[in-house]
Write a protein that holds these residues in place. Structure first.
Motif, PDB file in Angstrom:
ATOM      1  N   SER A 235       0.819  -1.221   0.000  1.00 17.26           N
ATOM      2  CA  SER A 235       0.000   0.000   0.000  1.00 17.26           C
ATOM      3  C   SER A 235       0.850   1.268   0.000  1.00 17.26           C
ATOM      4  O   SER A 235       0.392   2.329  -0.432  1.00 17.26           O
ATOM      5  N   THR A 236       2.086   1.178   0.501  1.00 21.40           N
ATOM      6  CA  THR A 236       2.976   2.335   0.583  1.00 21.40           C
ATOM      7  C   THR A 236       4.351   1.963   0.057  1.00 21.40           C
ATOM      8  O   THR A 236       4.876   0.892   0.392  1.00 21.40           O
ATOM      9  N   VAL A 237       4.930   2.817  -0.773  1.00 21.02           N
ATOM     10  CA  VAL A 237       6.256   2.566  -1.342  1.00 21.02           C
ATOM     11  C   VAL A 237       7.147   3.783  -1.085  1.00 21.02           C
ATOM     12  O   VAL A 237       6.657   4.884  -0.817  1.00 21.02           O
ATOM     13  N   SER A 238       8.451   3.556  -1.155  1.00 16.72           N
ATOM     14  CA  SER A 238       9.422   4.628  -0.943  1.00 16.72           C
ATOM     15  C   SER A 238      10.277   4.810  -2.182  1.00 16.72           C
ATOM     16  O   SER A 238      10.746   3.839  -2.781  1.00 16.72           O
ATOM     17  N   CYS A 239      10.470   6.067  -2.542  1.00 19.32           N
ATOM     18  CA  CYS A 239      11.338   6.435  -3.665  1.00 19.32           C
ATOM     19  C   CYS A 239      12.631   7.004  -3.090  1.00 19.32           C
ATOM     20  O   CYS A 239      12.599   7.956  -2.303  1.00 19.32           O
ATOM     21  N   TRP A 240      13.765   6.421  -3.476  1.00 17.35           N
ATOM     22  CA  TRP A 240      15.078   6.845  -2.990  1.00 17.35           C
ATOM     23  C   TRP A 240      15.812   7.544  -4.132  1.00 17.35           C
ATOM     24  O   TRP A 240      16.018   6.960  -5.198  1.00 17.35           O
ATOM     25  N   VAL A 241      16.199   8.794  -3.894  1.00 15.68           N
ATOM     26  CA  VAL A 241      16.903   9.582  -4.913  1.00 15.68           C
ATOM     27  C   VAL A 241      18.326   9.837  -4.421  1.00 15.68           C
ATOM     28  O   VAL A 241      18.522  10.426  -3.349  1.00 15.68           O
ATOM     29  N   TYR A 242      19.312   9.397  -5.202  1.00 13.64           N
ATOM     30  CA  TYR A 242      20.720   9.538  -4.832  1.00 13.64           C
ATOM     31  C   TYR A 242      21.389  10.571  -5.742  1.00 13.64           C
ATOM     32  O   TYR A 242      21.277  10.479  -6.972  1.00 13.64           O
ATOM     33  N   HIS A 243      22.088  11.527  -5.117  1.00  9.12           N
ATOM     34  CA  HIS A 243      22.764  12.562  -5.903  1.00  9.12           C
ATOM     35  C   HIS A 243      23.999  13.039  -5.152  1.00  9.12           C
ATOM     36  O   HIS A 243      24.080  12.935  -3.917  1.00  9.12           O
ATOM     37  N   SER A 244      24.963  13.577  -5.902  1.00  9.06           N
ATOM     38  CA  SER A 244      26.220  14.038  -5.314  1.00  9.06           C
ATOM     39  C   SER A 244      26.017  15.140  -4.283  1.00  9.06           C
ATOM     40  O   SER A 244      26.830  15.313  -3.374  1.00  9.06           O
ATOM     41  N   THR A 245      24.931  15.910  -4.410  1.00 12.62           N
ATOM     42  CA  THR A 245      24.674  17.021  -3.498  1.00 12.62           C
ATOM     43  C   THR A 245      23.848  16.608  -2.284  1.00 12.62           C
ATOM     44  O   THR A 245      23.613  17.428  -1.395  1.00 12.62           O
ATOM     45  N   GLY A 246      23.389  15.351  -2.243  1.00 11.06           N
ATOM     46  CA  GLY A 246      22.582  14.889  -1.112  1.00 11.06           C
ATOM     47  C   GLY A 246      21.502  13.923  -1.565  1.00 11.06           C
ATOM     48  O   GLY A 246      21.061  13.957  -2.725  1.00 11.06           O
ATOM     49  N   ASN A 247      21.085  13.054  -0.662  1.00  8.46           N
ATOM     50  CA  ASN A 247      20.080  12.039  -0.974  1.00  8.46           C
ATOM     51  C   ASN A 247      18.742  12.388  -0.335  1.00  8.46           C
ATOM     52  O   ASN A 247      18.693  13.052   0.704  1.00  8.46           O
ATOM     53  N   LYS A 248      17.658  11.927  -0.959  1.00 11.03           N
ATOM     54  CA  LYS A 248      16.311  12.173  -0.436  1.00 11.03           C
ATOM     55  C   LYS A 248      15.482  10.904  -0.533  1.00 11.03           C
ATOM     56  O   LYS A 248      15.689  10.076  -1.421  1.00 11.03           O
ATOM     57  N   THR A 249      14.521  10.783   0.389  1.00  9.08           N
ATOM     58  CA  THR A 249      13.581   9.668   0.389  1.00  9.08           C
ATOM     59  C   THR A 249      12.166  10.215   0.441  1.00  9.08           C
ATOM     60  O   THR A 249      11.853  11.059   1.294  1.00  9.08           O
ATOM     61  N   LEU A 250      11.308   9.741  -0.462  1.00 10.84           N
ATOM     62  CA  LEU A 250       9.909  10.165  -0.505  1.00 10.84           C
ATOM     63  C   LEU A 250       9.014   8.940  -0.354  1.00 10.84           C
ATOM     64  O   LEU A 250       9.313   7.870  -0.895  1.00 10.84           O
TER      65      LEU A 250
END
Length: 292
Positions: A235-250
């Motif tokens: 029902s719920t998923v997480s998107c992980w974004v990786y980048h040289s300037t910092g990572n984010k999770t949505l």
């Protein structure tokens, strides 16, 4: 004793103007004279700039007693300090900066030590300035780094018996704008917009995903990942974004049933998400009413 910090170049220049006469008098008196504590504080601030050089902790690619070349990266919007070889200015004859931004014409800034003459050739970018004045420090600073500053920077110090040179290959990092929204039939979309270099996206739990990259004319890249989950227990998923300037999770809540396809709404991005959220909320209320 009060000492101005390195973040106050204007105040430091005012100190320099106030104590220039004292410096000249001290030089005329010879070896037996000593500068005031305030002047010592000032020159300490100048020398400490070297510890903040943009190439600090960067890998030296090619080094010798004559030339050093450094590949360095700086995040957009931050300040960059470009340093010269560590040569006493009292031994220098001529200091020359050659700036060659990518895709633009070069600029040459030179300072003749004996006459204190500054010459500029083909230089129009006023965001690149001396840190103080060239007779005190030959370093340059970029007040707010942008993509237009990418390129090659070279500081050459000429001495009577040879030249010392330090080169920079400056690359700018651009943090992407990260967004996400639910799609149709248990799908979700995650985007990293206009980043440099391209971001990487992964999902938890794993799904059936398709990722596409869109390159832009300014060198940035938009990465768009669309995933589908067949399992009804997800029902719920997480998107992980990786980048040289910092990572984010949505975190994204998957839609159920025949949901609104937000991707097909022909509206600006912000309005599209607002309308999509409203329509999804209306749909959920309708489903709940049917159950009751």
């Amino acid at each position: 004793m009060f000492c101005f910090g390195r973040t106050l170049p204007l105040a430091v220049l005012l100190i320099w103007g106030a104590f220039a006469a004292e410096l000249k008098e001290g030089m005329e008196r010879g070896k037996g004279s000593h500068p005031s504590p305030t002047l010592l504080c000032f020159f300490s601030a100048v020398q400490s700039q070297e510890s903040n050089c943009t190439d600090k902790n960067q890998k030296t690619q090619n080094s010798s007693s004559i030339m050093t070349e450094v590949n360095t990266t700086v995040q957009m919007g931050t300040k960059a300090l470009l340093c010269c070889p560590s040569i006493p200015l009292t031994e220098a004859v001529l200091i020359t900066w050659t700036i060659t931004p990518r895709g633009q014409s070069f600029c040459v800034i030179s300072y003749r030590v004996d006459t204190r003459d500054i010459n500029e050739t083909n230089c129009s970018n006023r965001s690149i300035t001396w840190v103080f004045t060239p007779d005190l420090s030959p370093y340059l600073q970029i007040s707010a780094v942008s993509l237009q500053h990418e390129g090659h920077y070279s500081c050459d110090i000429a001495l009577p018996d040879g030249n010392f040179q330090k080169d920079y290959d400056l690359q700018v990092l651009v943090p992407p704008e990260v967004t996400n929204f639910p799609g149709k039939n248990r799908t979700a979309v995650c985007e990293a917009i206009a980043g440099k270099p391209a971001a990487q996206i992964s999902w938890t739990p794993d799904g059936d995903c398709v990722t596409k990259n869109e390159s832009h004319s300014n060198g940035t890249v938009t990465v768009r990942s669309t995933c589908h989950w067949e399992q009804n227990n997800v029902s719920t998923v997480s998107c992980w974004v990786y980048h040289s300037t910092g990572n984010k999770t949505l975190v994204i809540e998957l839609s159920r049933g025949e949901n609104v396809n937000c991707q097909n709404l022909k509206l600006p991005q912000l309005l599209r998400r607002m309308k999509c959220s409203l329509m999804l909320a209306t749909q959920r209320r309708a489903t709940l009413s049917m159950i009751l």
